[in-house]
Design a protein around this motif. Structure first.
Motif, PDB file in Angstrom:
ATOM      1  N   MET A   1      44.530  73.276 -17.154  1.00  0.00           N
ATOM      2  CA  MET A   1      44.296  74.279 -18.152  1.00  0.00           C
ATOM      3  C   MET A   1      45.151  74.031 -19.391  1.00  0.00           C
ATOM      4  O   MET A   1      44.673  74.160 -20.503  1.00  0.00           O
ATOM      5  CB  MET A   1      44.594  75.653 -17.543  1.00  0.00           C
ATOM      6  CG  MET A   1      44.197  76.773 -18.399  1.00  0.00           C
ATOM      7  SD  MET A   1      42.420  76.770 -18.553  1.00  0.00           S
ATOM      8  CE  MET A   1      42.186  78.133 -19.593  1.00  0.00           C
ATOM      9  N   GLN A   2      46.432  73.666 -19.170  1.00  0.00           N
ATOM     10  CA  GLN A   2      47.282  73.416 -20.326  1.00  0.00           C
ATOM     11  C   GLN A   2      46.815  72.210 -21.132  1.00  0.00           C
ATOM     12  O   GLN A   2      46.966  72.185 -22.348  1.00  0.00           O
ATOM     13  CB  GLN A   2      48.737  73.317 -20.000  1.00  0.00           C
ATOM     14  CG  GLN A   2      49.328  72.689 -18.866  1.00  0.00           C
ATOM     15  CD  GLN A   2      49.069  73.080 -17.492  1.00  0.00           C
ATOM     16  OE1 GLN A   2      47.985  73.448 -17.108  1.00  0.00           O
ATOM     17  NE2 GLN A   2      50.053  72.931 -16.656  1.00  0.00           N
ATOM     18  N   THR A   3      46.215  71.242 -20.494  1.00  0.00           N
ATOM     19  CA  THR A   3      45.712  70.075 -21.210  1.00  0.00           C
ATOM     20  C   THR A   3      44.532  70.461 -22.085  1.00  0.00           C
ATOM     21  O   THR A   3      44.423  70.005 -23.226  1.00  0.00           O
ATOM     22  CB  THR A   3      45.303  68.978 -20.211  1.00  0.00           C
ATOM     23  OG1 THR A   3      46.422  68.696 -19.375  1.00  0.00           O
ATOM     24  CG2 THR A   3      44.896  67.721 -20.919  1.00  0.00           C
ATOM     25  N   LEU A   4      43.665  71.302 -21.596  1.00  0.00           N
ATOM     26  CA  LEU A   4      42.536  71.784 -22.387  1.00  0.00           C
ATOM     27  C   LEU A   4      43.032  72.567 -23.602  1.00  0.00           C
ATOM     28  O   LEU A   4      42.518  72.403 -24.709  1.00  0.00           O
ATOM     29  CB  LEU A   4      41.614  72.645 -21.536  1.00  0.00           C
ATOM     30  CG  LEU A   4      40.436  73.286 -22.260  1.00  0.00           C
ATOM     31  CD1 LEU A   4      39.505  72.215 -22.811  1.00  0.00           C
ATOM     32  CD2 LEU A   4      39.687  74.197 -21.322  1.00  0.00           C
ATOM     33  N   ILE A   5      44.030  73.401 -23.405  1.00  0.00           N
ATOM     34  CA  ILE A   5      44.588  74.181 -24.509  1.00  0.00           C
ATOM     35  C   ILE A   5      45.178  73.243 -25.560  1.00  0.00           C
ATOM     36  O   ILE A   5      44.962  73.419 -26.760  1.00  0.00           O
ATOM     37  CB  ILE A   5      45.640  75.175 -23.990  1.00  0.00           C
ATOM     38  CG1 ILE A   5      44.958  76.261 -23.164  1.00  0.00           C
ATOM     39  CG2 ILE A   5      46.431  75.785 -25.135  1.00  0.00           C
ATOM     40  CD1 ILE A   5      45.908  77.147 -22.409  1.00  0.00           C
ATOM     41  N   ALA A   7      44.349  70.118 -26.127  1.00  0.00           N
ATOM     42  CA  ALA A   7      43.249  69.398 -26.782  1.00  0.00           C
ATOM     43  C   ALA A   7      42.607  70.268 -27.854  1.00  0.00           C
ATOM     44  O   ALA A   7      42.295  69.785 -28.952  1.00  0.00           O
ATOM     45  CB  ALA A   7      42.221  68.958 -25.752  1.00  0.00           C
ATOM     46  N   LEU A   8      42.411  71.534 -27.567  1.00  0.00           N
ATOM     47  CA  LEU A   8      41.844  72.437 -28.572  1.00  0.00           C
ATOM     48  C   LEU A   8      42.788  72.636 -29.747  1.00  0.00           C
ATOM     49  O   LEU A   8      42.354  72.649 -30.907  1.00  0.00           O
ATOM     50  CB  LEU A   8      41.489  73.776 -27.934  1.00  0.00           C
ATOM     51  CG  LEU A   8      40.295  73.755 -26.992  1.00  0.00           C
ATOM     52  CD1 LEU A   8      40.126  75.108 -26.317  1.00  0.00           C
ATOM     53  CD2 LEU A   8      39.027  73.377 -27.740  1.00  0.00           C
ATOM     54  N   PHE A  13      44.096  71.924 -35.410  1.00  0.00           N
ATOM     55  CA  PHE A  13      45.095  71.598 -36.422  1.00  0.00           C
ATOM     56  C   PHE A  13      45.087  70.122 -36.820  1.00  0.00           C
ATOM     57  O   PHE A  13      45.973  69.684 -37.557  1.00  0.00           O
ATOM     58  CB  PHE A  13      46.485  72.006 -35.935  1.00  0.00           C
ATOM     59  CG  PHE A  13      46.645  73.489 -35.799  1.00  0.00           C
ATOM     60  CD1 PHE A  13      46.684  74.299 -36.914  1.00  0.00           C
ATOM     61  CD2 PHE A  13      46.726  74.074 -34.555  1.00  0.00           C
ATOM     62  CE1 PHE A  13      46.819  75.667 -36.802  1.00  0.00           C
ATOM     63  CE2 PHE A  13      46.867  75.440 -34.419  1.00  0.00           C
ATOM     64  CZ  PHE A  13      46.912  76.247 -35.549  1.00  0.00           C
ATOM     65  N   SER A  14      44.132  69.359 -36.344  1.00  0.00           N
ATOM     66  CA  SER A  14      43.989  67.926 -36.661  1.00  0.00           C
ATOM     67  C   SER A  14      45.273  67.151 -36.379  1.00  0.00           C
ATOM     68  O   SER A  14      45.744  66.367 -37.197  1.00  0.00           O
ATOM     69  CB  SER A  14      43.571  67.736 -38.121  1.00  0.00           C
ATOM     70  OG  SER A  14      42.326  68.320 -38.360  1.00  0.00           O
ATOM     71  N   LEU A  66      43.935  57.331 -27.748  1.00  0.00           N
ATOM     72  CA  LEU A  66      43.056  56.213 -28.080  1.00  0.00           C
ATOM     73  C   LEU A  66      41.589  56.636 -28.093  1.00  0.00           C
ATOM     74  O   LEU A  66      40.808  56.197 -28.940  1.00  0.00           O
ATOM     75  CB  LEU A  66      43.227  55.071 -27.076  1.00  0.00           C
ATOM     76  CG  LEU A  66      44.471  54.220 -27.217  1.00  0.00           C
ATOM     77  CD1 LEU A  66      44.547  53.226 -26.060  1.00  0.00           C
ATOM     78  CD2 LEU A  66      44.489  53.496 -28.540  1.00  0.00           C
ATOM     79  N   ILE A  67      41.204  57.482 -27.161  1.00  0.00           N
ATOM     80  CA  ILE A  67      39.807  57.885 -27.045  1.00  0.00           C
ATOM     81  C   ILE A  67      39.449  58.960 -28.068  1.00  0.00           C
ATOM     82  O   ILE A  67      38.431  58.845 -28.752  1.00  0.00           O
ATOM     83  CB  ILE A  67      39.513  58.387 -25.614  1.00  0.00           C
ATOM     84  CG1 ILE A  67      39.638  57.223 -24.633  1.00  0.00           C
ATOM     85  CG2 ILE A  67      38.133  59.030 -25.529  1.00  0.00           C
ATOM     86  CD1 ILE A  67      39.608  57.638 -23.185  1.00  0.00           C
ATOM     87  N   ALA A  68      40.259  59.999 -28.184  1.00  0.00           N
ATOM     88  CA  ALA A  68      39.860  61.140 -29.009  1.00  0.00           C
ATOM     89  C   ALA A  68      40.891  61.557 -30.043  1.00  0.00           C
ATOM     90  O   ALA A  68      40.530  62.163 -31.042  1.00  0.00           O
ATOM     91  CB  ALA A  68      39.559  62.332 -28.109  1.00  0.00           C
ATOM     92  N   GLY A  69      42.145  61.256 -29.834  1.00  0.00           N
ATOM     93  CA  GLY A  69      43.200  61.787 -30.695  1.00  0.00           C
ATOM     94  C   GLY A  69      43.270  61.184 -32.078  1.00  0.00           C
ATOM     95  O   GLY A  69      43.701  61.838 -33.023  1.00  0.00           O
ATOM     96  N   ARG A  70      42.859  59.939 -32.240  1.00  0.00           N
ATOM     97  CA  ARG A  70      42.932  59.305 -33.559  1.00  0.00           C
ATOM     98  C   ARG A  70      42.028  59.989 -34.569  1.00  0.00           C
ATOM     99  O   ARG A  70      42.301  60.000 -35.753  1.00  0.00           O
ATOM    100  CB  ARG A  70      42.569  57.826 -33.479  1.00  0.00           C
ATOM    101  CG  ARG A  70      43.594  57.022 -32.710  1.00  0.00           C
ATOM    102  CD  ARG A  70      43.232  55.576 -32.713  1.00  0.00           C
ATOM    103  NE  ARG A  70      42.024  55.393 -31.896  1.00  0.00           N
ATOM    104  CZ  ARG A  70      41.390  54.254 -31.765  1.00  0.00           C
ATOM    105  NH1 ARG A  70      41.816  53.196 -32.401  1.00  0.00           N
ATOM    106  NH2 ARG A  70      40.326  54.170 -31.000  1.00  0.00           N
TER     107      ARG A  70
END
Length: 83
Positions: A1-5, A7-8, A13-14, A66-70
């Protein structure tokens, strides 16, 4: 759950820093380990396990970056400025 939070939050906030993603991955992994094994800080034999879990969390955070954060962020400029 904390990982989903996280990620959002990163998307809203980019937040694109790979250090931030790695740090959060390590913290979440270590917190999960501590919830499963609350006596680990008092047992020196479990410190190696905690280190392995922490390292795995750091790697997971880096892979997520690498997958989504950049390219994190919902809002993107429609027209990019030239020069």
């Amino acid at each position: 759950m904390q990982t989903l939070i996280f990620a959002l939050i990163a998307e809203v906030f980019s937040l694109r820093s790979f250090w931030l993603h790695m740090l959060f991955g390590g913290v979440v992994a270590a917190a999960g380990f501590m919830l499963l094994s609350p006596d680990a800080p008092h047992d020196p034999e479990r410190w190696a396990d905690l280190g392995i879990i922490l390292a795995a969390g750091l790697v997971a955070g880096f892979v997520y970056w690498l997958i989504a954060g950049r390219d994190a962020g919902f809002r993107r400029p429609l027209i990019e400025r030239l020069g």
